[in-house]
Write an enzyme that holds these catalytic residues in place. Structure first.
Site, PDB file in Angstrom:
ATOM      1  N   ARG A 121       0.881  -1.251   0.034  1.00 43.42           N
ATOM      2  CA  ARG A 121       0.008   0.126  -0.109  1.00 43.42           C
ATOM      3  C   ARG A 121       0.925   1.333  -0.001  1.00 43.42           C
ATOM      4  NH1 ARG A 121      -2.642  -3.186   3.744  1.00 43.42           N
ATOM      5  NH2 ARG A 121      -4.720  -4.003   2.795  1.00 43.42           N
ATOM      6  N   LYS A 143       3.609  11.771 -10.570  1.00 43.76           N
ATOM      7  CA  LYS A 143       2.801  11.039 -11.505  1.00 43.76           C
ATOM      8  C   LYS A 143       3.561   9.488 -11.700  1.00 43.76           C
ATOM      9  CE  LYS A 143      -0.220  14.075 -14.329  1.00 43.76           C
ATOM     10  NZ  LYS A 143      -0.450  14.127 -15.550  1.00 43.76           N
ATOM     11  N   GLU A 185      10.931  19.039 -23.816  1.00 37.35           N
ATOM     12  CA  GLU A 185      10.123  19.281 -22.641  1.00 37.35           C
ATOM     13  C   GLU A 185      10.729  20.474 -21.933  1.00 37.35           C
ATOM     14  OE1 GLU A 185       7.610  17.399 -21.701  1.00 37.35           O
ATOM     15  OE2 GLU A 185       7.911  15.383 -22.375  1.00 37.35           O
ATOM     16  N   LYS A 227       8.386  23.561 -12.998  1.00 32.65           N
ATOM     17  CA  LYS A 227       7.473  22.276 -12.724  1.00 32.65           C
ATOM     18  C   LYS A 227       6.935  22.095 -11.351  1.00 32.65           C
ATOM     19  CE  LYS A 227       5.869  17.811 -13.728  1.00 32.65           C
ATOM     20  NZ  LYS A 227       6.215  16.377 -14.620  1.00 32.65           N
ATOM     21  N   GLU A 237      -3.916  17.562 -10.864  1.00 29.05           N
ATOM     22  CA  GLU A 237      -4.323  18.053 -12.320  1.00 29.05           C
ATOM     23  C   GLU A 237      -5.744  18.302 -12.245  1.00 29.05           C
ATOM     24  OE1 GLU A 237      -2.148  16.378 -15.758  1.00 29.05           O
ATOM     25  OE2 GLU A 237      -3.916  16.662 -16.925  1.00 29.05           O
ATOM     26  N   ARG A 241      -2.361  22.551 -13.785  1.00 31.64           N
ATOM     27  CA  ARG A 241      -1.368  21.375 -14.263  1.00 31.64           C
ATOM     28  C   ARG A 241      -1.327  20.953 -15.648  1.00 31.64           C
ATOM     29  NH1 ARG A 241       1.166  16.439 -10.574  1.00 31.64           N
ATOM     30  NH2 ARG A 241       2.843  15.902 -12.286  1.00 31.64           N
ATOM     31  N   ASN A 245       0.488  19.619 -20.498  1.00 28.92           N
ATOM     32  CA  ASN A 245       0.061  18.650 -21.607  1.00 28.92           C
ATOM     33  C   ASN A 245       0.250  19.596 -22.990  1.00 28.92           C
ATOM     34  OD1 ASN A 245      -0.713  16.658 -19.856  1.00 28.92           O
ATOM     35  ND2 ASN A 245      -2.578  17.593 -19.697  1.00 28.92           N
ATOM     36  N   HIS A 248       1.239  17.576 -25.851  1.00 26.20           N
ATOM     37  CA  HIS A 248       1.122  16.268 -25.680  1.00 26.20           C
ATOM     38  C   HIS A 248      -0.205  15.377 -26.202  1.00 26.20           C
ATOM     39  CE1 HIS A 248       4.628  16.806 -23.128  1.00 26.20           C
ATOM     40  NE2 HIS A 248       4.405  15.610 -22.645  1.00 26.20           N
ATOM     41  N   HIS A 252       1.178  12.460 -27.972  1.00 28.21           N
ATOM     42  CA  HIS A 252       0.955  11.170 -27.520  1.00 28.21           C
ATOM     43  C   HIS A 252       0.526  10.030 -28.825  1.00 28.21           C
ATOM     44  CE1 HIS A 252       0.878  11.323 -22.866  1.00 28.21           C
ATOM     45  NE2 HIS A 252       1.706  11.035 -23.491  1.00 28.21           N
ATOM     46  N   HIS A 264       9.230   9.438 -26.882  1.00 25.90           N
ATOM     47  CA  HIS A 264       8.549  10.503 -26.305  1.00 25.90           C
ATOM     48  C   HIS A 264       8.818  12.119 -26.779  1.00 25.90           C
ATOM     49  CE1 HIS A 264       5.519  11.868 -23.717  1.00 25.90           C
ATOM     50  NE2 HIS A 264       6.510  12.641 -23.051  1.00 25.90           N
TER      51      HIS A 264
HETATM   52  N1  LIG Z   1       5.689  10.837 -14.778  1.00 24.60           N
HETATM   53  C1  LIG Z   1       5.574  11.716 -15.567  1.00 24.60           C
HETATM   54  O1  LIG Z   1       5.283  12.824 -14.999  1.00 24.60           O
HETATM   55  C2  LIG Z   1       6.033  11.652 -16.989  1.00 24.60           C
HETATM   56  C3  LIG Z   1       6.505  13.067 -17.726  1.00 24.60           C
HETATM   57  C4  LIG Z   1       7.239  12.816 -18.792  1.00 24.60           C
HETATM   58  C5  LIG Z   1       7.426  11.366 -19.412  1.00 24.60           C
HETATM   59  N2  LIG Z   1       6.917  10.508 -18.591  1.00 24.60           N
HETATM   60  C6  LIG Z   1       7.514   9.238 -19.296  1.00 24.60           C
HETATM   61  O2  LIG Z   1       8.845   9.028 -19.399  1.00 24.60           O
HETATM   62  C7  LIG Z   1       9.104   8.148 -20.350  1.00 24.60           C
HETATM   63  C8  LIG Z   1      10.080   8.329 -21.124  1.00 24.60           C
HETATM   64  O3  LIG Z   1      11.219   8.712 -20.264  1.00 24.60           O
HETATM   65  P1  LIG Z   1      12.952   8.742 -21.097  1.00 24.60           P
HETATM   66  O4  LIG Z   1      12.651   9.502 -22.271  1.00 24.60           O
HETATM   67  O5  LIG Z   1      13.703   9.094 -19.856  1.00 24.60           O
HETATM   68  O6  LIG Z   1      13.067   7.337 -21.622  1.00 24.60           O
HETATM   69  P2  LIG Z   1      13.717   6.134 -21.147  1.00 24.60           P
HETATM   70  O7  LIG Z   1      13.723   6.038 -19.361  1.00 24.60           O
HETATM   71  O8  LIG Z   1      13.587   4.778 -21.941  1.00 24.60           O
HETATM   72  O9  LIG Z   1      15.229   6.166 -21.309  1.00 24.60           O
HETATM   73  C9  LIG Z   1      15.809   6.486 -22.570  1.00 24.60           C
HETATM   74  C10 LIG Z   1      17.054   5.630 -22.716  1.00 24.60           C
HETATM   75  O10 LIG Z   1      18.274   6.223 -22.300  1.00 24.60           O
HETATM   76  C11 LIG Z   1      18.919   5.078 -21.727  1.00 24.60           C
HETATM   77  N3  LIG Z   1      19.516   5.948 -20.496  1.00 24.60           N
HETATM   78  C12 LIG Z   1      19.017   6.478 -19.455  1.00 24.60           C
HETATM   79  N4  LIG Z   1      19.784   7.205 -18.833  1.00 24.60           N
HETATM   80  C13 LIG Z   1      21.022   7.012 -19.466  1.00 24.60           C
HETATM   81  C14 LIG Z   1      22.406   7.529 -19.190  1.00 24.60           C
HETATM   82  N5  LIG Z   1      22.725   8.459 -18.223  1.00 24.60           N
HETATM   83  N6  LIG Z   1      23.569   7.169 -20.134  1.00 24.60           N
HETATM   84  C15 LIG Z   1      22.957   6.273 -21.350  1.00 24.60           C
HETATM   85  N7  LIG Z   1      21.758   6.001 -21.484  1.00 24.60           N
HETATM   86  C16 LIG Z   1      20.868   6.223 -20.660  1.00 24.60           C
HETATM   87  C17 LIG Z   1      17.916   4.304 -21.283  1.00 24.60           C
HETATM   88  O11 LIG Z   1      18.259   3.011 -20.878  1.00 24.60           O
HETATM   89  C18 LIG Z   1      16.896   4.134 -22.508  1.00 24.60           C
HETATM   90  O12 LIG Z   1      17.556   3.231 -23.187  1.00 24.60           O
HETATM   91  C19 LIG Z   1       7.755   7.798 -20.974  1.00 24.60           C
HETATM   92  O13 LIG Z   1       7.373   6.648 -20.427  1.00 24.60           O
HETATM   93  C20 LIG Z   1       6.851   8.938 -20.604  1.00 24.60           C
HETATM   94  O14 LIG Z   1       5.696   8.429 -20.554  1.00 24.60           O
HETATM   95  C21 LIG Z   1       6.385  10.524 -17.282  1.00 24.60           C
HETATM   96 ZN   LIG Z   2       6.352  14.573 -21.921  1.00 23.88          ZN
END
Ligand SMILES: NC(=O)c1ccc[n+]([C@@H]2O[C@H](COP(=O)([O-])OP(=O)(O)OC[C@H]3O[C@@H](n4cnc5c(N)ncnc54)[C@H](O)[C@@H]3O)[C@@H](O)[C@H]2O)c1
Ligand SMILES: [Zn+2]
Length: 361
Positions: A121, A143, A185, A227, A237, A241, A245, A248, A252, A264
């Protein structure tokens, strides 16, 4: 060192941004948790680069840590992967006083955060973002989510971290394409909230892409402030907030339809170009705003034209987005550089036309 406070009453926490922080994770987590078990959830790429450094820092601070690497990539944000983590946490004897550390990009942050939100939980977790996108966006705000076949982030929870620990030095190993994706972003935050910051990016984007120390730390700091401000005002949101988006709604859909061809942030850059065009069509901004935005995105290494995806498919996907209410599309649209509003009931024909306008000709 630079610290940003996220003010959420008893759920408040600090974002600590400092070169070398990966080696200080133990000392930074120690004030939050009594010695105990720490599950470091990460992905295979990041585990190989930084896994040992982080577990060594935790163990030196008196914790008993273990790495839980998941395969790198969006497909790890799945129910199956989540269930594996729960079982692995049990096997590691984790209890309600244990801590989860999310070491990696947004995929790891969202997955590990949701695992922490649900295991027994809810247990404490700390974000240690290692992509630009995670440093400036996904690690802040609480999130968490996994994806379903029907769409991204369809199951999740709001669960705030207890701290965010950022080491800008970790970004040096990031592939250039991932760095650029994160900058989408960054540009978005300037576009929707801070004209002076947008202008600073126009001056410094090349130095940022080269990851020059002061520029990088300063940009991450301002992003986290921006942020954090929105999240503090509207944690779940209910209103403001939603401006986050921007880019997005279209983004998306484009990301889903591209089926892995776009990451992304790349899809968000396309989405911002299309949504700025929508704002133009609705008479909310002049074309020079879109041009400045797209020029900056281009210098950040991003494409702002719509690729192969069919317009009908994008519109259909947008209608099924969890944020579309009763088939009506609400879009966060810029009203100038540095300001944005949520506009209700934008006609699909306007979006379709704007998509066509953003195709390469
Ligand atoms: N929770 C939120 O508020 C929020 C906001 C925006 C995006 N997201 C989510 O985030 C995700 C995308 O995140 P991302 O772009 O970080 O992608 P990711 O986590 O897939 O990382 C991208 C790539 O970089 C590699 N990597 C990470 N750090 C590294 C480093 N320091 N050196 C070398 N390689 C490295 C990873 O292994 C991966 O292959 C999506 O699923 C999206 O929906 C969430
Ligand atoms: Zn985003």
């Amino acid at each position: 060192m630079s610290t940003v406070r996220v003010s959420l009453g008893e759920r408040s926490y600090d974002i600590d941004i400092r070169e070398g922080n990966l080696s200080r994770v133990g000392d930074l987590v120690a004030p939050l948790a009594r010695a105990g078990r720490v599950a470091v959830v990460t992905d295979t790429h990041v585990a190989a680069l930084y896994g040992d450094r982080v577990t060594a820092a935790l163990d030196a601070a008196g914790f008993t840590s273990r790495l839980f690497p998941v395969p790198a990539g969006e497909h790890s944000k799945s129910a199956a992967q989540l269930a594996e983590l729960w079982d692995a946490f049990v096997a590691f004897d984790m209890d309600r006083s244990s801590t989860v550390v999310a070491l990696g990009g947004g995929v790891v942050g969202d997955l590990a955060g949701f695992a922490a939100a649900t295991y027994m939980r809810g247990v404490r977790y700390v974000q240690v973002p290692t992509t630009m996108l995670a440093c400036v966006d996904s690690s802040v705000g609480g999130k968490t989510a996994i994806d379903l076949a029907a769409g991204k982030n369809l199951v999740g929870a709001f669960h705030q971290p207890s701290a965010v620990v950022i080491d800008p030095g970790a970004l040096r190993s990031l592939p250039g394409r991932e760095l650029s994706a994160g900058l989408a972003e960054v540009v978005k935050h300037g576009m929707i909230m801070d004209a002076a910051f947008f202008e600073r990016l126009e001056r410094d984007v090349e130095r940022l892409r080269a990851l020059e120390g002061d520029v990088t730390t300063g940009v991450i700091h301002r992003n986290c402030e921006l942020k954090a401000g929105v999240v503090a005002e509207d944690e779940r949101e209910a209103g403001r907030r939603a401006i986050l988006n921007y880019g997005h709604s279209v983004g998306h859909a484009v990301e889903m339809l591209a089926g892995g061809a776009l990451v992304h942030g790349e899809a968000v850059a396309v989405g911002m170009a299309v949504e700025a065009r929508v704002a133009e069509t609705l008479g909310r901004i002049g074309p020079e705003v879109t041009q400045r935005q797209n020029a900056l995105l281009g210098r950040a290494g991003l494409v702002t034209t719509v690729g192969e995806v069919a317009t009908d498919a994008v519109i259909e996907t947008m209608r099924h987005d969890k944020k579309a209410r009763h088939g009506k599309l609400n879009l966060a649209l810029p009203s100038r550089i540095g300001a944005c509003e949520v506009v209700a009931d934008v006609g699909v024909e306007v979006i379709a036309r704007s998509l066509e306008d953003c195709r390469e000709r």
